[in-house]
Every structure is written in C-alpha cells, then in structure tokens.
Design a protein around this motif. Structure first.
Motif, PDB file in Angstrom:
ATOM      1  N   LEU A 183      16.059  29.397  59.503  1.00  0.00           N
ATOM      2  CA  LEU A 183      16.760  28.239  60.053  1.00  0.00           C
ATOM      3  C   LEU A 183      18.204  28.191  59.537  1.00  0.00           C
ATOM      4  O   LEU A 183      19.144  27.977  60.311  1.00  0.00           O
ATOM      5  N   GLU A 184      18.378  28.419  58.256  1.00  0.00           N
ATOM      6  CA  GLU A 184      19.728  28.391  57.650  1.00  0.00           C
ATOM      7  C   GLU A 184      20.636  29.414  58.319  1.00  0.00           C
ATOM      8  O   GLU A 184      21.798  29.141  58.607  1.00  0.00           O
ATOM      9  N   GLU A 185      20.089  30.600  58.569  1.00  0.00           N
ATOM     10  CA  GLU A 185      20.895  31.645  59.198  1.00  0.00           C
ATOM     11  C   GLU A 185      21.253  31.278  60.632  1.00  0.00           C
ATOM     12  O   GLU A 185      22.346  31.560  61.108  1.00  0.00           O
ATOM     13  N   GLU A 186      20.283  30.629  61.325  1.00  0.00           N
ATOM     14  CA  GLU A 186      20.538  30.249  62.736  1.00  0.00           C
ATOM     15  C   GLU A 186      21.641  29.190  62.816  1.00  0.00           C
ATOM     16  O   GLU A 186      22.475  29.208  63.716  1.00  0.00           O
ATOM     17  N   VAL A 213       5.533  30.863  54.345  1.00  0.00           N
ATOM     18  CA  VAL A 213       5.979  30.533  55.708  1.00  0.00           C
ATOM     19  C   VAL A 213       7.070  29.461  55.660  1.00  0.00           C
ATOM     20  O   VAL A 213       8.098  29.566  56.348  1.00  0.00           O
ATOM     21  N   ALA A 214       6.859  28.457  54.813  1.00  0.00           N
ATOM     22  CA  ALA A 214       7.850  27.372  54.706  1.00  0.00           C
ATOM     23  C   ALA A 214       9.199  27.921  54.242  1.00  0.00           C
ATOM     24  O   ALA A 214      10.248  27.610  54.821  1.00  0.00           O
TER      25      ALA A 214
END
Lengths: 344, 118
Positions: free
Chosen positions: B113-116, B105-106
């Motif tokens: 998050l990186e893609e966002e 999950v982490a």
C-alpha cells in the motif's frame, strides 16, 4: 491393471527398503482413487486400459514420483563440499611434488648404480607415473571417506543444535604453543634422523655371536627408497618445531606450513603402505646371526608376515588420524577459530 | 563471467516459490477432519488451491514424521486408504502458523500500500 503393478513396482525399486511397502500402497491407493474419479467423470462403470494409461502419463515417470519420497542424503553435502575440493587440491599437489622429488631421487640413485640410459629413465618415469596414478585414486578414496564420516557425524551433531544456548559458546583459547611439546617433537625427529640415516642396522635383529654383537637390518628396500622423502619431511618438521619453540605462538603462515608438512607426511605414509612388505630379510642375510633353520623359518613364515600386516594397519590408522587432524585444522582456520593444542 | 541474463528469475519460478511455503499450511487447515490424500488434493483444488500430487503426498508423510499429523489405513469396500488428520501438536503448530501468516499478510499489505501511494 498390470500397468499399475508395473508402475508401482518401478517406483518401489527406487525407494529405501524401510518405507518401500508403505509408499507403494499409498501410490496404488492414489492411482485407484484417480481412476474412480475418472470413471465418474466419463460415466463409465469400470476403468479402462486407456484411462489407466492416461492417469499414469499424468503422474509422470516413476523416477519423478519416487523422487518426492526420497530423503536428502549426501555423502559430502554442500556445507563441506568446497572444503573438500580445497583439501583434494592440496593433497593432489602435495602428491605431485612428492612424486616429482621421488622421480629425481630415483634417477640420481640409478645413475649412481647402473648409469643413466634412456630405457632406465623411461622405466623410472613409468613406475613413478603408476605410483602417482595409484596414489591419486587412493587418496581421493581416503579423503572422500574422511569427509563422509565428518558429514555423517555432523548430521548427528545438528540434532544437538536444537538445544543450543549462548552459554554453550566456547571462550577463545590463546594461540600459544606448548614449548615442552615442541622440544619432545625435536628430540623424536633428531632420533629418527640419526637412527635411520646413521645407524640403520639398529632397526633389526641383534645377536651375540662368539662374544661379538651382530646386527641384521630388517627394513626392506620398500622402506629405504622412501627415506629421502622422509628426511625432507622430518627436516622441515625439525626446522619448524625449532622456530615455533622459540617463537612460542602460532602465526597464519606457520599453521599453513605445518598443515603442508603433515599432508606431505601423509603422502609418504600412503606410499609406504602401498609399496609392499616393509620388514623382511633376504635368505643369505641370516648367515650373519648363525641361527638354526627352525628359528629362521618361524620368523620368515610367521613373525614377518604378521609384523608386515600390523605395520600396514598401524600406518593406515595413522594416515586416517592425520587426515582427520589436518581437516580439523583447515576447518578451524577457515572458520577463524583458534587451534587448541593439547599439552603433554 | 556472470551476466544480467544469468541472474534473471522467471516470474513463474517466483510464484512457485511463494506458493511452496503455503502448501503446508493450506493442507493442515483441511485436516481437522481425517482426509485421504486424493480427497485432500481435490478438496484443496475445489477451493482454488491447486497442489501437485508429487508435492502433496510426500509432504503429508514428512508432516507425519514431524509429529504434526497422524495417519491410519482404513479399508473401505475392498480398497485400503490412508487417512491423515492433525495431531494435537499439529493443531498447536497450525494456530502459531495462522498467527504468523496473518501478521505477515498485514505487514506485506502495508508495504504494498505504501508503495502504491508513492
């Protein structure tokens, strides 16, 4: 509640015997739990027939319920299915070629003995097609049987994979050929070609009558009509064995040719097994030996039938062993692992 | 010939595939205390984890076969029910699975998050 019983019974009919009772109890328990829950939801004191129908409908057909409990068992699993298809194609093509050769040979023999008419040609064609049909069905059964045995034994071996370590990896063996083995093979093939083609009477009963040796061949027409095919297989094996004994190493084409010849030999073996008695003597043939009626009757009624069964069993075993060997070679070749030849 | 249309996988199938791997863990987390099949099904549903009974029941048997669960038939009133609970091996396995899950999950959160941010 008869509907519940019927549903549980239908699920049970699909399940294996050893787990059936236990799973049936579990499914009955689940249905009853759901019924109790439905009663509570609807404020009913007792479950009604309608509730039962609703719950069974929600659970779906008994086949669907049983499906989840069934173990995944294959006769031939995905791991071997494509090799199976390849082998089956090779076997079918080999049979087709063998039957075509047999057809031509039979036509030539018929034209030499009785003359070739349309009726004779059609007769030979129908007989050949019948042999092909029977051959295809039986070879399919044999190949399926062999693959099912491999699938079963592989499942057992998979258990051992749990204990796999890199140290268990085999060192690749050199793809050298045992020249001694090949020379033995050449001798045996030459022997077979000589005996069956030049001295067929040697394969029979010999007896001295008035100081003179008499020979009575015992192989029947069921054997002799396949001799042309055997000669082709033996000649091909002879040429390959001679080449390999000189070359000293396996090459991809020679490996495939070797497999092809072995499959061709298997097809002939199959025809020999299914063609009927291979050993026997026509009644007038016994006159040659000058034996008494009792001895002849003992041979005809006891020895020959047992010999024929033994030969057919022996050929059957040879067919299965050859099948396993051919599959092992194909499997190793398609996996790129060298064939290790056992030295005599 | 294969077309792009043949290779399309509906979102629903992907979601099902994603959930399939988590059913074992979800069920095991609820089996520190003995549960019978239907109570486990309801308990998971009450907590927002819907499982098809056709998946859950055979899965419980498989986990028992693997030694991760233990079971007993208990008669309550006139009705027998099979109760499942984690075996000692099941508890150890669940602890390993939990660690694996948390790490997964982490990492996935980080990847998303990186893609966002991009």
């Amino acid at each position: 509640m008869k509907l519940i019983d019927r549903y549980v019974n239908e699920v049970g009919d699909i399940l294996p015997d050893e787990t059936r009772k236990d799973i049936e109890n579990e499914i009955r328990s689940l249905i009853e739990d759901r019924l109790m829950d439905r009663c509570e939801e609807e404020g009913a004191a007792e479950p009604t027939e309608e509730m039962v129908k609703e719950i069974l409908a929600e659970m779906g057909p008994p086949e669907k319920t049983a499906k989840g409990y069934l173990p995944e068992v294959y006769l031939i699993g995905p791991r071997y299915f494509f090799i199976f298809k390849k082998v089956m194609t090779i076997v079918a093509v080999a049979q087709l070629i063998a039957v075509a050769v047999l057809f031509i040979v039979r036509l030539v023999m018929e034209s030499a003995s009785t003359g070739l008419t349309a009726a004779v040609t059609v007769g030979v064609l129908l007989e050949t097609l019948a042999i092909l049909g029977q051959g295809l069905v039986t070879s399919f059964a044999i190949v399926v049987l062999i693959f099912a045995a491999i699938e079963w034994s592989q499942r057992k071996m998979d258990v051992q994979l749990k204990f796999w370590t890199p140290q268990t990896l085999n060192e690749p063996a050199p793809e050298k050929i045992s020249r001694v083995g090949k020379i033995f093979e050449i001798i045996f093939i030459l022997l077979a070609l000589t005996v069956f083609n030049i001295y067929p009477e040697w394969v029979g009963i010999s007896n001295q009558v008035n100081g003179e040796w008499r020979h009575l061949p015992v192989l029947t027409e069921n054997f002799w009509r396949f001799l042309p095919l055997l000669n082709i297989a033996w000649s091909a094996s002879l040429v390959l064995a001679m080449y390999l004994s000189v070359r000293g190493i396996w090459e991809p084409w020679s490996k495939w040719l070797d497999i092809g010849i072995k499959i061709f030999e298997m097809v002939i073996l199959f025809f020999l097994i299914s063609s009927g008695p291979l050993v026997g003597v026509p009644p007038q043939g016994w006159n040659e030996l000058g034996w008494g009626q009792e001895a002849i009757a003992a041979l005809q009624n006891n020895v020959f039938p047992i010999t024929n069964i033994s030969i057919q069993v022996g050929l059957g075993v040879a067919l299965v062993v050859s099948g396993v060997e051919v599959l092992r070679r194909i499997f190793k070749m398609t996996r790129g692992v060298p064939i290790i030849e056992i030295k005599p | 010939m294969k077309t792009d249309k043949d290779t399309l996988i509906p979102t629903e199938a992907l979601v099902q595939e994603l959930r399939r791997g988590t059913v074992v863990m979800a069920a095991m987390t609820q089996l520190y205390e003995p549960q019978y099949g239907y109570s486990l099904l309801k308990r998971l549903a009450d907590k927002g984890f819907e499982v098809d009974q056709g998946t859950l029941y055979p899965m419980l048997r498989r986990l028992e076969g693997n030694g991760l669960l233990e079971s007993d038939w208990i008669v309550e009133g006139s009705r027998p029910r099979r109760y499942y609970k984690l075996s000692p091996l099941g508890k150890e396995t669940l602890a390993s699975l939990t660690k694996e899950w948390q790490a997964l999950v982490a990492v996935l959160n980080q990847l998303i998050l990186e893609e966002e941010i991009k």
